[in-house]
Design a protein around this motif. Structure first.
Motif, short mmCIF file in Angstrom:
data_model
loop_
_atom_site.label_atom_id
_atom_site.label_comp_id
_atom_site.label_asym_id
_atom_site.label_seq_id
_atom_site.Cartn_x
_atom_site.Cartn_y
_atom_site.Cartn_z
N SER A 1 0.83 -1.20 0.00
CA SER A 1 0.00 0.00 0.00
C SER A 1 0.87 1.25 0.00
N PRO B 1 -7.27 -1.48 0.72
CA PRO B 1 -6.86 -2.69 -0.01
C PRO B 1 -7.30 -3.98 0.67
N TRP C 1 -4.87 5.21 -6.71
CA TRP C 1 -3.83 5.70 -5.80
C TRP C 1 -3.50 7.16 -6.09
#
Length: 499
Positions: free
Chosen positions: A3, A133, A356
């Protein structure tokens, strides 16, 4: 670790000169529109949605993130200065912020709100990075019965916590579900509620519904109750906080996100509940309880931080499950669909750069919001001098342009007016608008998942609750529905014992 690496890549996308420009424009536009009286984040985002049509998806959503947070700050500014909350989540800011403004401390109230939004947004987005996520990975295994149960939970939760009664919330939801039925049946191709119009065969665009219910409905409602003249705007001055103010606000700023984020991430009706919970918490913990109701700065700092973190939380369920739990998230979902992108468990795999980049832009947007709006607060106050007739005439103009831009058909303007009249009627009879928007967004998907689940089980109703996940969700729904009755019983027992 994955992440964090993805977030670093996201910052690489968000910090390119062109995307940074879109973020700045988004923050400025969102705040400028959101700061006008009666216009909340949902209406601001709906009005500005057509502005992003010509952009590529990543740039559009980065601009959208700026509009989202800018409009949220604008709503609290209106609430503090004019005691006119732009949305229900900004109501709490008016409780303490407006008395502060009337006593000449509007600058401090605005500064506390701005820094609260910054702290709540940063912490909330960090939690989004950590949890989204994982939620997406778990959501891959969710089947049709589970999705239908989640959508029913969203329907029940939204109708339960909004409006003056559950019946009104349910009535609003039914209006939205009915509008969502317009168009072709996704499975059979049969026309429903199209009245023979080919234009309606594709259904009513969600943007038109959102703009009609929020902007047109609100403008008509204000026009019907418009009084000549109004209270003079309150001068804002230069925002700053003294040492005593900072000493009283830093803890509420840090507590707010941990109250707001969980409520944003679950289908619990948005930021209304956590802002009130934060206010109650700060009132109980404060050493200055006598100031509450007269202008306690903690009562602005905590709830505003909770509201901003709740906004980050709503993106968890919206990005990973495709479930909008607030009106703003519903409009954002419409924007994703406009680009042919479907939020859900696979979004992080299929569109990693966009997702993102969007999440990184939330951090960038928070910094820009703080840097731009602290010195610009006096400018936003001057915008409030616009006479209301001109203000709402402008809203109607932009709403019409936005609706026409969706499909380029004159019929869209007629549909916009009809939905606006529905929005006016809903305000007249006290029906909350959000359940209707959620009904339009989730209704077709809920119907599809219901029919899939029944097909898999050969028409057996047991197919709707044949998984542990769906059973758990239905238990939560039963608790939500039964809670008012349980609460009454507990209160009666407590009263009998005390008597």
């Amino acid at each position: 670790m994955d992440s964090l690496n993805s977030l670093v890549d996201g910052f690489g996308t968000a910090l390119t000169p062109i995307n940074l420009l879109w973020a700045v424009i988004g923050v400025l536009l969102g705040t400028a529109i959101g700061v006008l009286p009666g216009i909340g984040p949902a209406m601001a985002v709906a009005l500005l949605l057509p502005v992003t049509y010509g952009l590529e998806p990543t740039g559009a959503f980065i601009m959208f993130a700026g509009i989202y947070y800018g409009a949220m700050f604008g709503g609290s500014t209106t609430s503090i200065l004019l005691n006119t909350p732009g949305e229900s989540a900004a109501v709490v800011a008016a409780i303490e912020g407006n008395p502060m403004a009337k006593s000449g401390r509007g600058a401090q109230a605005l500064a506390a709100a701005a820094i609260g939004h910054f702290a709540g947004g940063i912490i909330g987005t960090m939690l989004l990075v950590a949890l989204a996520p994982t939620v997406a990975d778990l959501a891959v295994d969710i089947g049709a019965p589970d999705y239908f149960a989640i959508m029913v939970l969203a329907f029940i939760a939204v109708t339960s916590v909004l409006g003056s009664s559950r019946i009104r919330g349910l009535a609003s939801l039914l209006i939205g579900l009915t509008i969502g039925l317009v168009g072709l049946d996704q499975m059979t191709g049969q026309q429903r509620l199209t009245f023979g119009s080919l234009h309606l065969a594709d259904g009513v665009d969600v943007v038109i519904v959102a703009v009609g219910l929020f902007a047109i409905g609100e403008a008509l409602w204000v026009a019907a109750h418009l009084r000549r003249g109004g209270a003079p705007p309150i001068p804002v001055g230069r925002p700053w906080l003294g040492k005593s103010d900072l000493k009283r606000t830093w803890k509420p700023w840090l507590r707010g996100p941990f109250i707001g984020f969980p409520f944003g991430a679950i289908p619990a009706g948005g930021a209304e509940i956590p802002t009130f919970l934060s206010y109650v918490t700060e009132k109980r913990l404060s050493k200055n309880k006598k100031e509450f109701g007269k202008g306690a700065i903690e009562g602005v700092a905590g709830p505003e931080s909770a509201a901003s973190a709740s906004a980050a939380g709503t993106l968890v369920s919206m990005l990973t499950l495709g479930l909008p739990t607030t009106a703003v998230a519903a409009v954002m979902l419409a924007a994703f669909q406009q680009y042919g992108i479907q939020p859900g468990p696979l979004l992080f795999e299929r569109e990693p750069d966009l997702v993102w980049g969007l999440i990184a832009s939330l951090f960038v947007g928070m910094v820009l919001l703080l840097a731009l709006n602290l010195p610009l607060a006096p400018v936003w106050a001057k915008l409030l001098r616009i006479p209301r007739p001109y203000l709402y005439a402008g809203i109607l103009f932009f709403a019409g342009v936005g609706a026409y831009a969706v499909g380029g058909e004159a019929l869209d303007l007629v549909i916009l007016l009809i939905i606006g009249l529905i929005g006016f009627g809903m305000r007249r009879y006290g029906l909350p608008v959000l359940p209707a928007v959620i009904g339009v967004i989730l209704g077709p998907g809920a119907e599809q998942q219901l029919r899939r689940a029944l097909q898999i089980s050969d028409g057996s109703v047991s197919g709707l609750f044949n998984t542990a996940f769906s059973v758990t969700v239905y238990v939560v729904i039963l608790i939500l529905l039964a809670w008012p009755l349980i609460k009454k019983v507990l209160l009666r027992r407590r009263n009998n014992m005390s008597a």
